[in-house]
Design an enzyme around this catalytic site. Structure first.
Site, mmCIF file in Angstrom:
data_model
loop_
_atom_site.group_PDB
_atom_site.id
_atom_site.type_symbol
_atom_site.label_atom_id
_atom_site.label_comp_id
_atom_site.label_asym_id
_atom_site.label_seq_id
_atom_site.Cartn_x
_atom_site.Cartn_y
_atom_site.Cartn_z
ATOM 1 N N ALA A 178 0.828 -1.206 0.000
ATOM 2 C CA ALA A 178 0.000 0.000 0.000
ATOM 3 C C ALA A 178 0.862 1.256 0.000
ATOM 4 O O ALA A 178 0.520 2.260 -0.633
ATOM 5 C CB ALA A 178 -0.929 0.012 1.208
ATOM 6 N N GLU A 179 1.976 1.211 0.712
ATOM 7 C CA GLU A 179 2.832 2.391 0.832
ATOM 8 C C GLU A 179 3.631 2.675 -0.433
ATOM 9 O O GLU A 179 3.708 3.816 -0.886
ATOM 10 C CB GLU A 179 3.802 2.215 2.010
ATOM 11 N N SER A 180 4.273 1.652 -0.999
ATOM 12 C CA SER A 180 5.209 1.901 -2.107
ATOM 13 C C SER A 180 5.155 0.851 -3.207
ATOM 14 O O SER A 180 5.902 0.962 -4.177
ATOM 15 C CB SER A 180 6.639 1.945 -1.554
#
Length: 273
Positions: free
Chosen positions: A170-172
């Site tokens: 989700a982040e990167s």
């Protein structure tokens, strides 16, 4: 939702500035994951999930996200196909400076009014299970190695590997070189203050970054007694915001983030099942 879309438009600036718009790592991740769901890369084709992910990218400020929502809604099988809503999202993308959007706009169909469709698509997509292993199998060998690193380190830190992997994608989307506009860095997108708290001196070294993030997640796990919703919300907005609101903060970005991470981890479907 309408106000949030207006804010997204304001963030990206005038049409003339759209050429220089750079997607944040979280936005890029949502676009890549939507692409995988739309075209069945590693996972089964799921146009509803694709629309939900593209919508999230759009509400984070991405003209491309709204363009892809319109494109899918214009051509998806029924009952997802919705030409009027497709026109609405294509028009929004065009207003944000997406030059291809008007080429797909169907002038024979009246545009719908956008309400909370992104939330509806997201909530509907949560009902299906996300094939985390299949998704990772569709990634590059380098990203698969990074996923294995996260899995192994998560067990050492007594953090559920599904949660750690869901946050990473989700982040990167497993990009160790990612940098956000707020200077969150590396695969787990740690801000400098969190790096300092958990001894991360080389944020672009995947192992250092992952271990710092897992130390933080283990700390959050104890702080919030294993409540995944609160842990994920705190990872996004800070534990102070969770305390202040006695739960998931009422920020659209944080609520979308929590939903996406829990869906990727399989926890959202487990709650329903």
């Amino acid at each position: 939702m309408a106000l949030f879309l207006i804010m997204a438009i304001a963030r990206t600036g005038a049409v003339a500035q759209a050429e220089s718009y750079v997607e944040a790592p979280r936005v890029t991740a949502a676009l890549q994951q939507g692409h995988a769901a739309e075209f069945g890369i590693g996972i089964r084709r799921n146009p509803l999930l694709a629309v939900a992910l593209y919508c999230e990218a759009g509400t984070m400020g991405s003209p491309e996200g709204f363009f892809r929502v319109g494109r899918v809604l214009a051509s998806a099988p029924r009952p997802l196909r919705n030409p009027a809503m497709a026109n609405a999202y294509l028009a929004l993308a065009a207003r944000l400076g997406h030059h291809q959007a008007l080429r797909l706009y169907d002038s024979r169909v009246a545009s719908a009014i956008i309400g909370d469709e992104c939330g509806v698509y997201g909530s509907s997509a949560d009902g299906s299970r996300f094939d985390l292993d299949g998704y990772l199998a569709g990634q590059s060998p380098a990203k698969q190695r990074l996923a294995l690193l996260i899995r192994n380190a998560a067990r050492q830190y007594q953090v559920d590997p599904r949660l750690a992997l869901a946050i990473a994608i989700a982040e990167s989307n497993l990009d160790p070189a990612a940098v956000s506009p707020r200077n969150a860095q590396g695969v787990m997108q740690l801000i400098p203050a969190t790096q300092e708290r958990f001894g991360v001196t080389r944020p672009f070294d995947p192992e250092h970054n992952v271990r710092g993030a897992l130390a933080y997640l283990r700390w959050l796990d104890k702080r919030f007694a294993g409540n995944w919703r609160l842990i994920v919300a705190a990872y996004n907005a800070g534990e102070g915001a969770v305390d202040r609101y006695s739960g998931v903060p009422p920020f659209a970005e944080t609520q979308q983030y929590v939903r996406r991470v829990l869906h990727f981890s399989g926890f959202a479907a487990k709650e329903r099942g």
